[in-house]
Motif scaffolding. Structure first.
Motif, PDB file in Angstrom:
ATOM      1  N   LYS A  78       0.521 -22.107   9.225  1.00 59.44           N
ATOM      2  CA  LYS A  78      -0.365 -21.314   8.384  1.00 59.44           C
ATOM      3  C   LYS A  78       0.128 -21.202   6.950  1.00 59.44           C
ATOM      4  CE  LYS A  78      -2.061 -18.400  12.148  1.00 59.44           C
ATOM      5  NZ  LYS A  78      -2.218 -17.005  12.647  1.00 59.44           N
ATOM      6  N   ASN A  79       1.243 -21.849   6.631  1.00 63.69           N
ATOM      7  CA  ASN A  79       1.836 -21.767   5.290  1.00 63.69           C
ATOM      8  C   ASN A  79       2.033 -20.313   4.868  1.00 63.69           C
ATOM      9  OD1 ASN A  79       0.519 -24.701   3.495  1.00 63.69           O
ATOM     10  ND2 ASN A  79       1.715 -24.518   5.353  1.00 63.69           N
ATOM     11  N   THR A  80       2.586 -19.526   5.787  1.00 64.02           N
ATOM     12  CA  THR A  80       2.648 -18.088   5.573  1.00 64.02           C
ATOM     13  C   THR A  80       4.003 -17.536   5.969  1.00 64.02           C
ATOM     14  OG1 THR A  80       0.276 -17.893   5.993  1.00 64.02           O
ATOM     15  CG2 THR A  80       1.569 -15.882   6.142  1.00 64.02           C
ATOM     16  N   VAL A  81       4.505 -16.602   5.177  1.00 65.15           N
ATOM     17  CA  VAL A  81       5.710 -15.865   5.506  1.00 65.15           C
ATOM     18  C   VAL A  81       5.364 -14.383   5.524  1.00 65.15           C
ATOM     19  CG1 VAL A  81       6.498 -15.747   3.102  1.00 65.15           C
ATOM     20  CG2 VAL A  81       8.157 -15.515   4.972  1.00 65.15           C
ATOM     21  N   TYR A  82       6.032 -13.635   6.412  1.00 64.50           N
ATOM     22  CA  TYR A  82       5.736 -12.232   6.612  1.00 64.50           C
ATOM     23  C   TYR A  82       6.986 -11.386   6.393  1.00 64.50           C
ATOM     24  CZ  TYR A  82       1.905 -14.359   9.258  1.00 64.50           C
ATOM     25  OH  TYR A  82       0.829 -15.115   9.656  1.00 64.50           O
ATOM     26  N   LEU A  83       6.762 -10.147   6.045  1.00 70.46           N
ATOM     27  CA  LEU A  83       7.820  -9.154   6.044  1.00 70.46           C
ATOM     28  C   LEU A  83       7.288  -7.916   6.748  1.00 70.46           C
ATOM     29  CD1 LEU A  83      10.743  -8.564   5.052  1.00 70.46           C
ATOM     30  CD2 LEU A  83       9.687  -7.372   3.121  1.00 70.46           C
ATOM     31  N   GLN A  84       7.740  -7.715   7.973  1.00 68.11           N
ATOM     32  CA  GLN A  84       7.387  -6.523   8.721  1.00 68.11           C
ATOM     33  C   GLN A  84       8.368  -5.423   8.354  1.00 68.11           C
ATOM     34  OE1 GLN A  84       4.807  -5.853  11.040  1.00 68.11           O
ATOM     35  NE2 GLN A  84       5.597  -3.777  10.715  1.00 68.11           N
ATOM     36  N   MET A  85       7.862  -4.336   7.815  1.00 67.57           N
ATOM     37  CA  MET A  85       8.686  -3.232   7.350  1.00 67.57           C
ATOM     38  C   MET A  85       8.393  -2.008   8.204  1.00 67.57           C
ATOM     39  SD  MET A  85       8.347  -3.707   3.219  1.00 67.57           S
ATOM     40  CE  MET A  85       6.634  -3.166   3.227  1.00 67.57           C
ATOM     41  N   SER A  86       9.420  -1.488   8.834  1.00 65.22           N
ATOM     42  CA  SER A  86       9.288  -0.315   9.687  1.00 65.22           C
ATOM     43  C   SER A  86      10.286   0.748   9.251  1.00 65.22           C
ATOM     44  CB  SER A  86       9.524  -0.674  11.148  1.00 65.22           C
ATOM     45  OG  SER A  86       8.575  -1.624  11.604  1.00 65.22           O
ATOM     46  N   TYR A  87      10.074   1.972   9.717  1.00 62.07           N
ATOM     47  CA  TYR A  87      10.938   3.095   9.369  1.00 62.07           C
ATOM     48  C   TYR A  87      11.134   3.164   7.859  1.00 62.07           C
ATOM     49  CZ  TYR A  87      11.834   2.671  14.341  1.00 62.07           C
ATOM     50  OH  TYR A  87      11.694   2.559  15.705  1.00 62.07           O
ATOM     51  N   LEU A  88      10.045   3.078   7.153  1.00 61.96           N
ATOM     52  CA  LEU A  88      10.096   3.025   5.701  1.00 61.96           C
ATOM     53  C   LEU A  88      10.613   4.324   5.113  1.00 61.96           C
ATOM     54  CD1 LEU A  88       6.843   1.044   5.088  1.00 61.96           C
ATOM     55  CD2 LEU A  88       9.086   0.411   4.175  1.00 61.96           C
ATOM     56  N   LYS A  89      11.343   4.175   4.020  1.00 65.47           N
ATOM     57  CA  LYS A  89      11.932   5.290   3.297  1.00 65.47           C
ATOM     58  C   LYS A  89      11.385   5.322   1.877  1.00 65.47           C
ATOM     59  CE  LYS A  89      16.339   4.511   5.669  1.00 65.47           C
ATOM     60  NZ  LYS A  89      17.780   4.204   5.461  1.00 65.47           N
ATOM     61  N   GLY A 100       0.810  -1.194   0.000  1.00 63.61           N
ATOM     62  CA  GLY A 100       0.000   0.000   0.000  1.00 63.61           C
ATOM     63  C   GLY A 100       0.846   1.245   0.000  1.00 63.61           C
ATOM     64  N   LEU A 101       0.204   2.356   0.290  1.00 64.31           N
ATOM     65  CA  LEU A 101       0.835   3.670   0.325  1.00 64.31           C
ATOM     66  C   LEU A 101       1.020   4.078   1.777  1.00 64.31           C
ATOM     67  CD1 LEU A 101      -0.407   6.591  -1.971  1.00 64.31           C
ATOM     68  CD2 LEU A 101       1.348   6.755  -0.210  1.00 64.31           C
ATOM     69  N   VAL A 102       2.234   4.456   2.132  1.00 58.39           N
ATOM     70  CA  VAL A 102       2.534   4.838   3.505  1.00 58.39           C
ATOM     71  C   VAL A 102       3.507   6.007   3.499  1.00 58.39           C
ATOM     72  CG1 VAL A 102       4.457   3.220   3.717  1.00 58.39           C
ATOM     73  CG2 VAL A 102       3.208   3.930   5.770  1.00 58.39           C
ATOM     74  N   GLN A 103       3.442   6.824   4.526  1.00 52.53           N
ATOM     75  CA  GLN A 103       4.371   7.937   4.656  1.00 52.53           C
ATOM     76  C   GLN A 103       5.734   7.453   5.113  1.00 52.53           C
ATOM     77  OE1 GLN A 103       3.013  11.461   6.793  1.00 52.53           O
ATOM     78  NE2 GLN A 103       0.896  10.761   6.576  1.00 52.53           N
ATOM     79  N   ALA A 104       6.770   8.194   4.749  1.00 54.66           N
ATOM     80  CA  ALA A 104       8.103   7.891   5.240  1.00 54.66           C
ATOM     81  C   ALA A 104       8.093   7.815   6.761  1.00 54.66           C
ATOM     82  CB  ALA A 104       9.094   8.940   4.768  1.00 54.66           C
ATOM     83  N   GLY A 105       8.784   6.811   7.283  1.00 57.80           N
ATOM     84  CA  GLY A 105       8.803   6.569   8.712  1.00 57.80           C
ATOM     85  C   GLY A 105       7.728   5.624   9.194  1.00 57.80           C
TER      86      GLY A 105
END
Length: 123
Positions: A76-87, A10-15
């Motif tokens: 759950k046959n699932t992998v995640y990517l938690q992304m923080s402090y996005l640039k 999706g769309l997210v603000q920096a940080g």
């Protein structure tokens, strides 16, 4: 047939933060290492993160270390990517991928790929 389906972009603000989800089917999930890759317009696909069969070994690209976390839930046959402090430089299509048994930082080593999910980081 093997299918990997990404979601959560999706769309997210920096940080800000986003959590990507990859749902796998058609394979014995716990016998496959998983990876995340990304591709920005006009750029080559690049490695982001990888995780071993049971999650004991993890690797990240230098550009995301300390900001992104890869994890998996085999039940759950699932992998995640938690992304923080996005640039803004993180803006790309993010792809989930799998390969039998062992981790790799090389996209050519992966057998199965999802369709990708768009991540856009605004400044």
């Amino acid at each position: 047939q093997v299918q990997l389906v990404e979601s959560g972009g999706g769309l997210v603000q920096a940080g800000g933060s986003l959590r990507l989800v990859c749902a796998a089917s058609g394979l014995t999930f716990s016998t496959y290492a998983m990876g995340w890759f990304r591709q920005a317009p006009g750029k080559e696909r690049e490695f982001v993160a990888t995780i071993s069969r049971s999650g004991g070994n993890i690797g990240y690209a230098d550009s995301v270390k300390g900001r992104f976390t890869i994890s998996r839930e085999n039940a759950k046959n699932t992998v995640y990517l938690q992304m923080s402090y996005l640039k803004p430089e993180d803006t790309a299509v993010y792809y989930c991928a799998s390969r039998f048994w062992s981790t790799s930082v090389y996209g050519d080593d992966y057998t199965y790929w999802g369709q990708g999910t768009q991540v856009t980081v605004s400044s």
